[in-house]
Design a protein around this motif. Structure first.
Motif, mmCIF file in Angstrom:
data_model
loop_
_atom_site.group_PDB
_atom_site.id
_atom_site.type_symbol
_atom_site.label_atom_id
_atom_site.label_comp_id
_atom_site.label_asym_id
_atom_site.label_seq_id
_atom_site.Cartn_x
_atom_site.Cartn_y
_atom_site.Cartn_z
ATOM 1 N N THR A 1 -6.582 16.865 10.364
ATOM 2 C CA THR A 1 -6.278 16.673 8.942
ATOM 3 C C THR A 1 -6.245 18.006 8.203
ATOM 4 O O THR A 1 -5.317 18.285 7.435
ATOM 5 C CB THR A 1 -7.320 15.740 8.294
ATOM 6 O OG1 THR A 1 -7.363 14.495 8.983
ATOM 7 C CG2 THR A 1 -6.985 15.498 6.826
ATOM 8 N N ALA B 1 2.091 6.947 1.853
ATOM 9 C CA ALA B 1 1.259 8.060 2.303
ATOM 10 C C ALA B 1 -0.131 7.585 2.711
ATOM 11 O O ALA B 1 -0.659 7.989 3.755
ATOM 12 C CB ALA B 1 1.150 9.107 1.189
ATOM 13 N N PHE B 2 -0.730 6.718 1.899
ATOM 14 C CA PHE B 2 -2.089 6.242 2.199
ATOM 15 C C PHE B 2 -2.101 5.366 3.446
ATOM 16 O O PHE B 2 -3.023 5.445 4.266
ATOM 17 C CB PHE B 2 -2.660 5.472 1.005
ATOM 18 C CG PHE B 2 -2.812 6.305 -0.234
ATOM 19 C CD1 PHE B 2 -3.116 7.659 -0.151
ATOM 20 C CD2 PHE B 2 -2.637 5.749 -1.482
ATOM 21 C CE1 PHE B 2 -3.257 8.443 -1.288
ATOM 22 C CE2 PHE B 2 -2.771 6.522 -2.626
ATOM 23 C CZ PHE B 2 -3.085 7.866 -2.531
ATOM 24 N N ALA B 3 -1.070 4.522 3.600
ATOM 25 C CA ALA B 3 -1.017 3.644 4.767
ATOM 26 C C ALA B 3 -0.873 4.464 6.049
ATOM 27 O O ALA B 3 -1.586 4.240 7.035
ATOM 28 C CB ALA B 3 0.152 2.669 4.627
ATOM 29 N N LEU C 1 2.348 14.478 0.202
ATOM 30 C CA LEU C 1 1.365 13.535 0.754
ATOM 31 C C LEU C 1 1.976 12.742 1.914
ATOM 32 O O LEU C 1 1.320 12.517 2.941
ATOM 33 C CB LEU C 1 0.879 12.573 -0.341
ATOM 34 C CG LEU C 1 -0.124 13.147 -1.350
ATOM 35 C CD1 LEU C 1 -0.395 12.140 -2.459
ATOM 36 C CD2 LEU C 1 -1.432 13.503 -0.645
ATOM 37 N N PHE D 1 -1.596 7.653 6.476
ATOM 38 C CA PHE D 1 -2.777 8.490 6.700
ATOM 39 C C PHE D 1 -3.913 7.674 7.318
ATOM 40 O O PHE D 1 -4.586 8.134 8.251
ATOM 41 C CB PHE D 1 -3.239 9.111 5.385
ATOM 42 C CG PHE D 1 -4.442 10.010 5.546
ATOM 43 C CD1 PHE D 1 -4.276 11.331 5.945
ATOM 44 C CD2 PHE D 1 -5.727 9.535 5.320
ATOM 45 C CE1 PHE D 1 -5.375 12.154 6.118
ATOM 46 C CE2 PHE D 1 -6.829 10.349 5.490
ATOM 47 C CZ PHE D 1 -6.649 11.672 5.888
ATOM 48 N N ALA D 2 -4.147 6.463 6.796
ATOM 49 C CA ALA D 2 -5.233 5.626 7.314
ATOM 50 C C ALA D 2 -5.018 5.298 8.786
ATOM 51 O O ALA D 2 -5.939 5.425 9.611
ATOM 52 C CB ALA D 2 -5.337 4.343 6.489
ATOM 53 N N ALA E 1 0.768 12.851 5.822
ATOM 54 C CA ALA E 1 0.432 11.615 6.527
ATOM 55 C C ALA E 1 1.298 11.431 7.766
ATOM 56 O O ALA E 1 0.826 10.964 8.807
ATOM 57 C CB ALA E 1 0.608 10.426 5.579
ATOM 58 N N VAL F 1 0.869 -1.179 0.000
ATOM 59 C CA VAL F 1 0.000 0.000 0.000
ATOM 60 C C VAL F 1 0.910 1.235 0.000
ATOM 61 O O VAL F 1 1.901 1.264 0.734
ATOM 62 C CB VAL F 1 -0.922 0.011 1.241
ATOM 63 C CG1 VAL F 1 -1.730 1.293 1.308
ATOM 64 C CG2 VAL F 1 -1.826 -1.207 1.224
ATOM 65 N N PRO F 2 0.637 2.236 -0.840
ATOM 66 C CA PRO F 2 1.497 3.427 -0.857
ATOM 67 C C PRO F 2 1.703 3.998 0.543
ATOM 68 O O PRO F 2 0.780 4.032 1.366
ATOM 69 C CB PRO F 2 0.719 4.405 -1.749
ATOM 70 C CG PRO F 2 -0.039 3.518 -2.683
ATOM 71 C CD PRO F 2 -0.421 2.314 -1.857
ATOM 72 N N THR G 1 4.100 13.613 -4.243
ATOM 73 C CA THR G 1 4.314 12.407 -3.445
ATOM 74 C C THR G 1 4.941 12.754 -2.095
ATOM 75 O O THR G 1 4.519 12.257 -1.044
ATOM 76 C CB THR G 1 5.223 11.422 -4.205
ATOM 77 O OG1 THR G 1 4.626 11.107 -5.463
ATOM 78 C CG2 THR G 1 5.437 10.149 -3.407
#
Length: 434
Positions: free
Chosen positions: A49, A25-27, A287, A29-30, A291, A22-23, A284
């Motif tokens: 946020t 930043a997304f991991a 982000l 952030f989640a 995160a 999983v990228p 990138t």
């Protein structure tokens, strides 16, 4: 569940997401958003946020990131990086292992433009691997020296790694850039020494190239004059107090574009391609930073930094001993995590510990960035190794990892020297900035 248990569960989930590709930043952030929502409420997580995103997006210090990235991308488009390599090759390419040493020097010069290890490895791989193959270099040496030399991009200033560390630790970018100069040159010298030792014991690994005349040497150096001028003006301007790091980034990017148009090596299409790639890379980075700033309050609420700090304090070790334990943690994590992710994840945990111990944060920043470099060539993740593999498609990945190991140990020796002699890192910032 206690806050500490929730924090540990969040870190476990984050590692699983990263393992599933999983990228980053997304991991982050989640996990950060979910953890803050659980520990502090959903409205607070939403507010955090918005505030963190705006704060980072409006940070003037972050302007150096897109500008230095643009400078490196334009230098690649105009062929400046190739001319820098040609100059190094014309000077020392005729000695045994000279092409490999020239590649290290070329990586160091390109690092002073791009600040990116991945960009350095990719660019110098395209430039030098074909030449070393033509002169029958052992693939282990040719690919290993490109992967290892590319790591100089995160240590020799301007370094994206130093910029991110400075933002996360709220330290001076200028002082960190100064602190990276002597360690960067030391590491470059260690790489060249490693090449010389390998070719001394195994002459077939790096045969001598054709001899070049004084005229060829002069022509090669003259061809690299634009890029050398830009390096001297931008980096020298920072050290001389003429520019701030942000101003130096703007001057460097502007000069690369001007030289490109004057020399007719840069077209409008090339400028567009370089600008587009810079925007993508900068997005990138932004982000990931946003995160990371979501993870930090989650860790604070879960008291993980205090728990780890208490554990390390309970070991009853001197400050240097705890520093070595932290470095060991970085070396182990570097085998599994991408360097940038490791930096933003570890800083909220380790930075409060080293400040409590009275360890100089600038010195610590240099040590951390060097361990991040080691992670770039450490199996099994070794991002730079896979970058070189994308260029040298016929070389097995195992052979590339075998090729980088002598350079990994050279980096370990350099790390030991920097731990034993802090003044290598601190001399320039302490003597030039009050």
């Amino acid at each position: 569940m206690s806050p500490a248990a929730i924090g540990l569960a969040g870190m476990g989930i984050l590692l699983v997401l990263l393992a599933l590709r999983v990228p980053v930043a997304f991991a982050m952030f989640a996990v950060g958003f979910g953890g803050n929502a659980i520990l502090n409420g959903f409205p607070a997580a939403l507010s955090l946020t918005a505030s963190e995103s705006f704060t980072l997006a409006s940070s003037a210090e972050l302007i150096v990131v897109p500008l230095f990235i643009l400078m490196g991308n334009v230098a690649t488009e105009t062929g400046m990086s190739r001319r820098l390599y040609d100059a190094a090759y014309a000077t020392i390419g005729s000695v045994r292992g000279g092409l490999a040493s020239a590649t290290v020097i070329g990586c160091g010069g390109f690092a002073a433009l791009s600040g990116s290890s991945v960009a350095s490895a990719l660019t110098m791989g395209k430039v030098s691997l074909g030449e070393m193959d033509r002169f029958k270099y052992d693939p282990r040496l040719s690919t290993g020296v490109v992967a290892a030399g590319g790591t100089l991009g995160i240590l020799i200033p301007p370094s994206t790694g130093f910029v991110i560390y400075a933002i996360l630790a709220q330290e001076s970018i200028g002082r960190l850039f100064l602190a990276g100069v002597l360690p960067g040159l030391l590491l470059l010298g260690m790489f060249v020494l490693t090449v010389s030792i390998l070719c001394w014991f195994f002459p077939k690994m790096g045969p001598a190239g054709p001899k070049t005349s004084l005229r060829d040497k002069a022509r090669g150096i003259a061809g690299a004059a634009p890029i050398l001028t830009i390096i001297v003006l931008t980096i020298g301007g920072i050290y001389g107090g003429l520019f701030s790091p942000v101003e130096a980034a703007a001057v460097g990017a502007g000069l690369v574009i001007i030289f490109g148009f004057i020399g007719r090596t840069l077209t409008l299409r090339g400028l567009w391609n370089a600008t587009r790639d810079s925007v993508v890379t900068t997005s990138t980075v932004m982000l990931i930073l946003i995160a990371a700033h979501m993870i930090n309050p989650f860790l604070a609420l879960s008291h993980i930094p205090q728990t780890i700090g208490g554990f390390l304090s309970g070991l009853d070790l001197p400050a240097v001993g705890i520093l070595l334990v932290i470095m060991l943690c970085y070396l182990v994590l570097g085998c599994f995590l991408e360097g940038f992710a490791m930096l933003v994840l570890s800083m909220p945990i380790f930075y409060p510990i080293i400040t409590q111990l009275g360890i100089d944060p600038i010195w610590f920043g240099v040590l951390v960035v060097l361990t991040l470099e080691m992670g770039l060539i450490s199996p099994p993740v070794g991002v730079n190794v896979f970058i070189v593999k994308s260029v040298a498609k016929d070389v097995p990945i195992g052979k590339i990892f075998a090729g980088v190991m002598p350079f990994w140990f050279a980096m370990l020796v350099t790390l030991g020297l920097l731990v034993a002699f802090p003044q290598i890192s601190l001399f320039l910032p302490n003597s030039m900035i009050n």
